[in-house]
Design a protein around this motif. Structure first.
Motif, PDB file in Angstrom:
ATOM      1  N   ALA A 142       0.835  -1.201   0.000  1.00 35.75           N
ATOM      2  CA  ALA A 142       0.000   0.000   0.000  1.00 35.75           C
ATOM      3  C   ALA A 142       0.867   1.246   0.000  1.00 35.75           C
ATOM      4  O   ALA A 142       1.937   1.283   0.619  1.00 35.75           O
ATOM      5  CB  ALA A 142      -0.905  -0.008   1.227  1.00 35.75           C
ATOM      6  N   ALA A 143       0.411   2.280  -0.687  1.00 35.55           N
ATOM      7  CA  ALA A 143       1.055   3.584  -0.607  1.00 35.55           C
ATOM      8  C   ALA A 143       0.679   4.238   0.718  1.00 35.55           C
ATOM      9  O   ALA A 143      -0.416   4.021   1.241  1.00 35.55           O
ATOM     10  CB  ALA A 143       0.624   4.451  -1.778  1.00 35.55           C
ATOM     11  N   VAL A 144       1.598   5.028   1.281  1.00 37.83           N
ATOM     12  CA  VAL A 144       1.368   5.682   2.570  1.00 37.83           C
ATOM     13  C   VAL A 144       0.947   7.132   2.391  1.00 37.83           C
ATOM     14  O   VAL A 144      -0.013   7.602   3.002  1.00 37.83           O
ATOM     15  CB  VAL A 144       2.635   5.608   3.454  1.00 37.83           C
ATOM     16  N   ASP A 145       1.656   7.858   1.549  1.00 36.99           N
ATOM     17  CA  ASP A 145       1.449   9.301   1.408  1.00 36.99           C
ATOM     18  C   ASP A 145       0.462   9.663   0.314  1.00 36.99           C
ATOM     19  O   ASP A 145       0.222  10.852   0.066  1.00 36.99           O
ATOM     20  CB  ASP A 145       2.786   9.996   1.129  1.00 36.99           C
ATOM     21  N   SER A 146      -0.101   8.676  -0.353  1.00 39.22           N
ATOM     22  CA  SER A 146      -1.059   8.936  -1.429  1.00 39.22           C
ATOM     23  C   SER A 146      -1.954   7.712  -1.576  1.00 39.22           C
ATOM     24  O   SER A 146      -1.608   6.624  -1.112  1.00 39.22           O
ATOM     25  CB  SER A 146      -0.324   9.223  -2.747  1.00 39.22           C
TER      26      SER A 146
ATOM     27  N   PRO B 111       8.349   1.409   6.578  1.00 35.46           N
ATOM     28  CA  PRO B 111       7.124   1.310   7.385  1.00 35.46           C
ATOM     29  C   PRO B 111       6.238   2.549   7.365  1.00 35.46           C
ATOM     30  O   PRO B 111       5.010   2.432   7.395  1.00 35.46           O
ATOM     31  CB  PRO B 111       7.651   1.040   8.808  1.00 35.46           C
ATOM     32  N   SER B 112       6.833   3.750   7.301  1.00 37.69           N
ATOM     33  CA  SER B 112       6.034   4.964   7.506  1.00 37.69           C
ATOM     34  C   SER B 112       6.110   5.960   6.368  1.00 37.69           C
ATOM     35  O   SER B 112       5.723   7.127   6.536  1.00 37.69           O
ATOM     36  CB  SER B 112       6.482   5.660   8.804  1.00 37.69           C
ATOM     37  N   SER B 113       6.608   5.566   5.207  1.00 40.94           N
ATOM     38  CA  SER B 113       6.712   6.508   4.092  1.00 40.94           C
ATOM     39  C   SER B 113       6.657   5.752   2.778  1.00 40.94           C
ATOM     40  O   SER B 113       6.641   4.520   2.747  1.00 40.94           O
ATOM     41  CB  SER B 113       8.020   7.304   4.175  1.00 40.94           C
ATOM     42  N   ASP B 114       6.625   6.531   1.678  1.00 44.71           N
ATOM     43  CA  ASP B 114       6.616   5.932   0.345  1.00 44.71           C
ATOM     44  C   ASP B 114       8.020   5.797  -0.221  1.00 44.71           C
ATOM     45  O   ASP B 114       8.234   5.858  -1.435  1.00 44.71           O
ATOM     46  CB  ASP B 114       5.749   6.767  -0.599  1.00 44.71           C
ATOM     47  N   ARG B 115       9.001   5.617   0.639  1.00 44.40           N
ATOM     48  CA  ARG B 115      10.346   5.262   0.187  1.00 44.40           C
ATOM     49  C   ARG B 115      10.382   3.754  -0.008  1.00 44.40           C
ATOM     50  O   ARG B 115       9.969   2.995   0.870  1.00 44.40           O
ATOM     51  CB  ARG B 115      11.386   5.686   1.227  1.00 44.40           C
TER      52      ARG B 115
ATOM     53  N   ALA C  83      14.156   4.379  -3.990  1.00 41.26           N
ATOM     54  CA  ALA C  83      13.393   5.400  -4.705  1.00 41.26           C
ATOM     55  C   ALA C  83      12.374   6.043  -3.775  1.00 41.26           C
ATOM     56  O   ALA C  83      11.851   5.400  -2.864  1.00 41.26           O
ATOM     57  CB  ALA C  83      12.687   4.788  -5.917  1.00 41.26           C
ATOM     58  N   HIS C  84      12.110   7.319  -4.004  1.00 40.33           N
ATOM     59  CA  HIS C  84      11.028   8.036  -3.327  1.00 40.33           C
ATOM     60  C   HIS C  84       9.861   8.123  -4.311  1.00 40.33           C
ATOM     61  O   HIS C  84      10.000   8.677  -5.402  1.00 40.33           O
ATOM     62  CB  HIS C  84      11.476   9.436  -2.910  1.00 40.33           C
ATOM     63  N   LEU C  85       8.721   7.582  -3.927  1.00 40.39           N
ATOM     64  CA  LEU C  85       7.552   7.568  -4.791  1.00 40.39           C
ATOM     65  C   LEU C  85       6.487   8.513  -4.252  1.00 40.39           C
ATOM     66  O   LEU C  85       6.407   8.767  -3.050  1.00 40.39           O
ATOM     67  CB  LEU C  85       6.981   6.146  -4.895  1.00 40.39           C
ATOM     68  N   ASP C  86       5.677   9.015  -5.157  1.00 42.07           N
ATOM     69  CA  ASP C  86       4.565   9.895  -4.800  1.00 42.07           C
ATOM     70  C   ASP C  86       3.390   9.550  -5.700  1.00 42.07           C
ATOM     71  O   ASP C  86       3.171  10.181  -6.732  1.00 42.07           O
ATOM     72  CB  ASP C  86       4.969  11.358  -4.960  1.00 42.07           C
TER      73      ASP C  86
END
Length: 412
Positions: free
Chosen positions: A241-245, A288-292, A308-311
């Motif tokens: 699952a994505a965290v920030d989006s 665990p807490s971000s979309d990295r 990678a950093h995803l958004d």
């Protein structure tokens, strides 16, 4: 097309396919059989081939420990150490085969799978890290159980099983004590592969045939189901699952000849490509807490690891990560501060667990299951010379090293 891709893989094999095409393989097998028949040492050869390995890491990021599986002779067992350099504690039962091990998000308990009778009917056990107690919560019956992952908020987990009234597999949730709630029923072969970030839905993977899947979302409270992926089938693996989006990240070959990193949009059933590498993507994990995220690409049989950093449907950055050398990296876990724990294998090293520090770039082994037998082998044994005759009559001089006379397996 998919058919052309499969033919290309056969025409340009790697890994095991490449090995078995090599002309020396029949000679190697023949040499082993000749040696075994002449010395009655097939048991020694078997012990030599079954060298110890460590795999399936589940880091305890908060405490600095790790749970993992290791085969140190005989069957695989589940181990835990509460700090990186600490001692190991066996958590599975002796004589049984451990199939997976994973820590819950609170790092209070471990769940591990155990096959006690070789019937591929995995029991699910809960191990309390503080109390040092073990409890079989599922599997003391004739049904099959497939692990489906922890609720991100802790306290429960999902699984699939054929214990329902139908002929297929149903989806369930259970707490630590084995109190089970049925969530949904399906026909056919399914797995629970992810939880949504808000924990109200599960991602269910339907397998039509090998490497041909479709994904759906299952509401936990109502049991309602809706498609997540477009019509048709494709390979979908390592879904998180994505965290920030909104949405999910996955590895897929949807409308492509090789696998790539993608974002799945649940409202539009969209597949947005996030990687443009010339090599196929293998494996994906999220912090665990971000979309990295961390993922690998297959570069001529070796693995190149990337961060990678995803958004959502966009990739903000991407960088390569150093590993112990040219080899195969698998089962990667990523911490919030960018540390990596993974399984690494190369030509000279059986599967072993490594940690790569994000700040310093330092890479070191966490577990070394082969250190004792390898040290013993190097210190006490010397290569021996022999002659073998191939089927065409050619006489070949060979050198070999026998394993020590020990109950512990050692590589030859």
């Amino acid at each position: 097309t998919r058919r052309e891709t499969k033919q290309a893989r056969l025409d340009n094999p790697t890994g095991f396919l490449y090995l078995t095409r090599h002309e020396s393989v029949p000679l190697l097998i023949e040499t082993l059989l000749i040696y075994a028949s002449s010395t009655n040492s097939m048991n020694n050869i078997t012990r030599a081939i079954e060298y110890p390995v460590a795999h399936t890491p589940s880091p305890l990021w908060e405490s600095g420990g790790i749970a993992y599986l290791a085969k140190r002779g005989g069957t695989a067992s589940a181990y835990v150490r509460t700090e990186w350099g600490g001692g190991d504690r066996v958590v599975s039962e002796a004589g049984s085969t451990a199939t997976f091990v994973t820590s819950d998000p609170s790092e209070r308990v471990l769940a591990f799978g155990q096959d006690s009778d070789g019937a591929e009917r995995t029991e699910i056990h809960i191990y309390d890290l503080k109390q040092d107690t073990r409890n079989c919560v599922l599997g003391e019956d004739d049904y099959k159980y497939r692990w489906g992952g922890w609720d991100p908020n802790g306290g429960r987990f999902a699984f699939a099983s054929d214990r329902g009234p139908g002929s297929g597999f149903d989806v369930f949730c259970s707490d630590f004590d084995g109190r089970v709630t049925r969530v949904g029923s399906y026909d056919g072969w399914i797995d629970v592969v992810a939880w949504s970030h808000d924990t109200d839905e599960l991602v269910v993977r339907h397998t039509e045939r090998n490497l041909e899947h479709r994904l759906s979302l299952l509401k936990i409270d109502s049991g309602g189901s809706r498609p997540l992926t477009p019509s048709g089938t494709a390979q979908y693996a390592s879904t998180v699952a994505a965290v920030d989006s909104p949405g999910f990240y996955t590895v897929t070959d949807y409308e492509a000849d090789q696998t790539y990193l993608a974002h799945l949009g649940p409202e539009t059933r969209s597949v947005s490509r996030l990687s443009d590498h010339s090599r196929p993507v293998k494996g994906l994990c999220r912090a665990p807490s971000s979309d990295r995220v961390a993922y690998g690409t297959n570069d001529r049989g070796y693995t190149r690891v990337r961060l990678a950093h995803l958004d959502g449907s966009k990739r903000r950055s991407c960088e390569s990560v150093s590993t112990p050398g040219q080899g195969v990296v698998a089962e990667v876990s990523l911490s919030d501060d960018g540390c990596l724990v993974y399984t690494f294998t190369d030509r000279a090293t059986p599967a072993n667990l490594y940690l790569t520090e994000s700040t310093s770039g330092e890479t070191r082994p966490l577990v070394d299951p082969n250190a004792p037998p390898v040290s013993e082998l190097v210190a006490a044994r010397h290569p021996e010379r022999g002659q073998v005759t191939a089927t065409d009559g050619t006489s070949i001089e060979v050198f070999y090293t026998l394993p020590p006379e020990s109950e512990r397996p050692a590589p030859a």
